[in-house]
Design an enzyme around this catalytic site. Structure first.
Site, PDB file in Angstrom:
ATOM      1  N   GLY A  41      -6.802   5.894   0.096  1.00 15.93           N
ATOM      2  CA  GLY A  41      -6.262   5.445   1.379  1.00 15.93           C
ATOM      3  C   GLY A  41      -4.833   4.970   1.216  1.00 15.93           C
ATOM      4  O   GLY A  41      -4.465   4.456   0.151  1.00 15.93           O
ATOM      5  N   GLN A  95       2.896   0.750   3.288  1.00 20.22           N
ATOM      6  CA  GLN A  95       3.025   0.817   1.827  1.00 20.22           C
ATOM      7  C   GLN A  95       4.166   1.719   1.373  1.00 20.22           C
ATOM      8  O   GLN A  95       4.593   1.638   0.217  1.00 20.22           O
ATOM      9  CB  GLN A  95       1.712   1.319   1.203  1.00 20.22           C
ATOM     10  CG  GLN A  95       0.554   0.348   1.385  1.00 20.22           C
ATOM     11  CD  GLN A  95      -0.722   0.942   0.835  1.00 20.22           C
ATOM     12  OE1 GLN A  95      -1.435   1.644   1.533  1.00 20.22           O
ATOM     13  NE2 GLN A  95      -1.009   0.693  -0.430  1.00 20.22           N
ATOM     14  N   CYS A 111      -5.895  -1.261  -4.715  1.00 22.24           N
ATOM     15  CA  CYS A 111      -4.821  -0.897  -3.778  1.00 22.24           C
ATOM     16  C   CYS A 111      -3.691  -0.258  -4.558  1.00 22.24           C
ATOM     17  O   CYS A 111      -3.314  -0.757  -5.618  1.00 22.24           O
ATOM     18  CB  CYS A 111      -4.317  -2.155  -3.059  1.00 22.24           C
ATOM     19  SG  CYS A 111      -3.010  -1.831  -1.873  1.00 22.24           S
ATOM     20  N   LEU A 112      -3.137   0.826  -4.022  1.00 22.90           N
ATOM     21  CA  LEU A 112      -2.003   1.483  -4.681  1.00 22.90           C
ATOM     22  C   LEU A 112      -0.788   0.564  -4.758  1.00 22.90           C
ATOM     23  O   LEU A 112       0.073   0.772  -5.608  1.00 22.90           O
ATOM     24  CB  LEU A 112      -1.643   2.781  -3.942  1.00 22.90           C
ATOM     25  CG  LEU A 112      -2.652   3.926  -4.119  1.00 22.90           C
ATOM     26  CD1 LEU A 112      -2.325   5.074  -3.175  1.00 22.90           C
ATOM     27  CD2 LEU A 112      -2.662   4.406  -5.567  1.00 22.90           C
ATOM     28  N   HIS A 151      -9.279  -2.173   5.271  1.00 15.36           N
ATOM     29  CA  HIS A 151      -8.239  -2.454   4.264  1.00 15.36           C
ATOM     30  C   HIS A 151      -6.884  -1.901   4.732  1.00 15.36           C
ATOM     31  O   HIS A 151      -5.856  -2.580   4.636  1.00 15.36           O
ATOM     32  CB  HIS A 151      -8.679  -1.821   2.941  1.00 15.36           C
ATOM     33  CG  HIS A 151      -7.688  -1.892   1.820  1.00 15.36           C
ATOM     34  ND1 HIS A 151      -7.940  -2.567   0.642  1.00 15.36           N
ATOM     35  CD2 HIS A 151      -6.449  -1.336   1.669  1.00 15.36           C
ATOM     36  CE1 HIS A 151      -6.893  -2.442  -0.165  1.00 15.36           C
ATOM     37  NE2 HIS A 151      -5.967  -1.687   0.433  1.00 15.36           N
ATOM     38  N   GLU A 152      -6.889  -0.668   5.255  1.00 13.30           N
ATOM     39  CA  GLU A 152      -5.629  -0.032   5.675  1.00 13.30           C
ATOM     40  C   GLU A 152      -5.077  -0.655   6.964  1.00 13.30           C
ATOM     41  O   GLU A 152      -3.855  -0.794   7.115  1.00 13.30           O
ATOM     42  CB  GLU A 152      -5.818   1.483   5.838  1.00 13.30           C
ATOM     43  CG  GLU A 152      -6.328   2.233   4.593  1.00 13.30           C
ATOM     44  CD  GLU A 152      -5.543   1.965   3.317  1.00 13.30           C
ATOM     45  OE1 GLU A 152      -4.371   1.590   3.401  1.00 13.30           O
ATOM     46  OE2 GLU A 152      -6.127   2.135   2.235  1.00 13.30           O
ATOM     47  N   HIS A 184      -3.115  -3.601   6.105  1.00 14.31           N
ATOM     48  CA  HIS A 184      -1.733  -3.279   5.699  1.00 14.31           C
ATOM     49  C   HIS A 184      -0.835  -3.181   6.926  1.00 14.31           C
ATOM     50  O   HIS A 184       0.294  -3.694   6.921  1.00 14.31           O
ATOM     51  CB  HIS A 184      -1.680  -1.931   4.965  1.00 14.31           C
ATOM     52  CG  HIS A 184      -2.011  -2.006   3.498  1.00 14.31           C
ATOM     53  ND1 HIS A 184      -1.320  -2.802   2.611  1.00 14.31           N
ATOM     54  CD2 HIS A 184      -2.952  -1.363   2.764  1.00 14.31           C
ATOM     55  CE1 HIS A 184      -1.827  -2.639   1.389  1.00 14.31           C
ATOM     56  NE2 HIS A 184      -2.827  -1.772   1.456  1.00 14.31           N
TER      57      HIS A 184
HETATM   58  C1  QAP Z   1      -7.961   1.153  -0.554  1.00 13.14           C
HETATM   59  O1  QAP Z   1      -7.075   2.062  -2.511  1.00 13.14           O
HETATM   60  C2  QAP Z   1      -9.390   0.862  -0.913  1.00 13.14           C
HETATM   61  O2  QAP Z   1      -5.217  -0.122  -9.084  1.00 13.14           O
HETATM   62  C3  QAP Z   1      -7.386   2.386  -1.190  1.00 13.14           C
HETATM   63  O3  QAP Z   1      -4.214   1.641 -10.822  1.00 13.14           O
HETATM   64  C4  QAP Z   1      -9.792   0.724  -2.242  1.00 13.14           C
HETATM   65  O4  QAP Z   1      -6.610   4.163  -3.062  1.00 13.14           O
HETATM   66  C5  QAP Z   1     -10.304   0.706   0.058  1.00 13.14           C
HETATM   67  C6  QAP Z   1      -5.522   2.908  -7.074  1.00 13.14           C
HETATM   68  C7  QAP Z   1     -11.115   0.448  -2.549  1.00 13.14           C
HETATM   69  C8  QAP Z   1     -11.620   0.446  -0.257  1.00 13.14           C
HETATM   70  C9  QAP Z   1     -12.031   0.325  -1.543  1.00 13.14           C
HETATM   71  C10 QAP Z   1      -5.574   1.583  -7.448  1.00 13.14           C
HETATM   72  C11 QAP Z   1      -4.998   3.821  -7.968  1.00 13.14           C
HETATM   73  C12 QAP Z   1      -5.948   3.364  -5.736  1.00 13.14           C
HETATM   74  C13 QAP Z   1      -5.154   1.184  -8.708  1.00 13.14           C
HETATM   75  C14 QAP Z   1      -6.693   3.015  -3.407  1.00 13.14           C
HETATM   76  C15 QAP Z   1      -4.628   2.107  -9.600  1.00 13.14           C
HETATM   77  C16 QAP Z   1      -4.561   3.430  -9.224  1.00 13.14           C
HETATM   78  C17 QAP Z   1      -6.335   2.538  -4.749  1.00 13.14           C
HETATM   79 CO    CO Z   2      -3.986  -1.020  -0.052  1.00 13.28          CO
END
Ligand code: QAP
Ligand code: CO
Length: 172
Positions: A46, A51, A92-93, A134-135, A138
């Site tokens: 996501g 971001q 989270c990215l 979550h989004e 943001h």
């Molecule tokens: C949001 O998060 C989310 O730490 C999206 O080193 C996450 O795409 C919603 C990511 C979990 C619900 C549950 C994170 C990639 C990606 C990192 C992501 C990383 C590399 C996170």
């Molecule tokens: Co995020």
């Protein structure tokens, strides 16, 4: 097609509140395409426009392993949320390497515009529900770590500052 630069917590630009999209025009379609490419490249599940330092209400999500189920949510509004709560380990990215449990509504009903500008309503539960909430956070200037205890937040800030120092050393 372009990869966009992802802002990292605690960048103050992550606290800006995004404005509604006025028209799903060519500019927004290009933004959606660039955001999807940026999310897939990361890879992530996501990404919100906030971001990538664009403060308009656009979200891309793809929960599939094959990266072939892109969902685009423009001007999303949660019109109903369950009283029931679920706990999910989020990442989270914008906060790489940090994962922690967050409590949110289990089920939500969301109205939004899709990438063609058509109005849609979906009911979501499980990971999709977590990801949409979550989004949307943001877009409202909120990063998931800000839903954790202040002790955890301060530990995360210390960890990120240390990572930054180590990165700076590695390239010099
Ligand atoms: C949001 O998060 C989310 O730490 C999206 O080193 C996450 O795409 C919603 C990511 C979990 C619900 C549950 C994170 C990639 C990606 C990192 C992501 C990383 C590399 C996170
Ligand atoms: Co995020």
């Amino acid at each position: 097609m372009a990869l966009l630069n992802i802002l990292h917590f605690p960048d103050p630009r992550l606290h800006k509140v995004a404005k509604p999209v006025q028209a799903v025009d060519a500019r927004i379609k290009q933004l959606v395409s660039d955001m999807a490419q940026t999310m897939y490249d990361a890879p992530g599940i996501g990404l919100a426009a906030t971001q990538v330092d664009v403060h308009e209400r656009v979200i891309v999500i793809d929960l599939s392993d094959e990266q072939n189920e892109l969902r685009v949510l423009i001007n999303p509004e949660i019109v109903w949320a369950s009283d029931e709560i679920q706990t999910y380990e989020e990442g989270c990215l914008s906060v790489p390497g940090v994962y922690d449990e967050v409590k949110r509504a289990s089920e939500i009903k969301v109205q939004f515009l899709d990438q063609n500008g058509a109005a849609q309503t979906i009911e979501a539960d499980g990971l999709l529900s977590v990801c949409i909430q979550h989004e949307i956070d943001h877009l409202n200037g909120k990063v998931f770590v800000e839903r954790l205890s202040s002790l955890k937040q301060s530990r995360i800030r210390t960890k990120i500052a240390k990572q930054k120092r180590e990165q700076a050393t590695a390239v010099s």
